[in-house]
Motif scaffolding. Sequence first.
Motif: not given
Length: 309
Positions: A112-114, A266-267
């Motif tokens: 994810s972005d993370n 994860s998000e």
Amino acid sequence: MTEEQRDLAQEKREKRKRVKRMKTFIVTFLSVWIMLSILLTTVLCIKVYSLQKQIDKLSESIENAAASATTVSDTDQGSVRVEPVTEAIAKENLAEEGDVHKVYLTFDDGPSDNTDAILEILNEYNVKATFFVVGKEDQESRDRMKRIVDEGHTIGMHSYAHKYSEIYSSLENFSTDVEKMQNLIEDATGVRCMIYRFPGSSSNMISNTDMTDYIRYLNEQGIAYYDWNVSSGDSTSQVYTADELVENVMNDVVKYKTSVVLLHDSEGKETTVEALSSLIERLQEIDAEILPITDDTVRIQYMTVSANN
Ligand code: ZN
């Protein structure tokens, strides 16, 4: 027209009217009935879907209960306690004075972005970790999987669907899911992935079929699975601050020679990102070796199946 003919015509008209009324009644009745059926089916479908979601959520919290039971046990009394079946390893794994702590940071449920943020931090400290990814097909996710591999981290499978009800419903579904994930990772990164983490761990009790079937399957495929013996608590029902996540990990890492640490990228796991720098610094302070999982890593597993079993 005679009177008789008139009567006959009148009767015919009335008969037609009756038939028409009957027709209207039947059509209306059928329409209402069909509409009600559709409505009922929709409602039932939504109900089933939401129940399914609840089951998956419950499974997830059992996963976390299992994780915290083996690690943050004092704050987690009353939950399901899952002892590693490989107790010999667990005992052998207890650190003695002067041992160097080997620490494997593992991130589940991404990319994810993370993941990007975590990769930045790992780069900054020149630390390698392990990412157990799930089935995300979009280009951005594929690029992230590639980046994980390119930057020297280990990529592992964490199932394609990550839905307990789906993957643990039969051996066929399980093996199909593993293959799907293995192919996606190979397609995105060029790596034939041979490392797996069971959603809910190898000891989860959700499956309709025995977990040993799935373990045996992985063994046959030569795929190594890793559970964890240290949980950061970043996905438990109790919400921890970044500092608390660090403490949760540090409290347990000092006990073991090998620590496989459960984290999530994860998000919504921004607290994990927030905690990572100070976690690495604290681990470096105790001279821990932070490593990516490889074939040489001690297999921390809650449940094992021996070859002749
Ligand atoms: Zn997971």
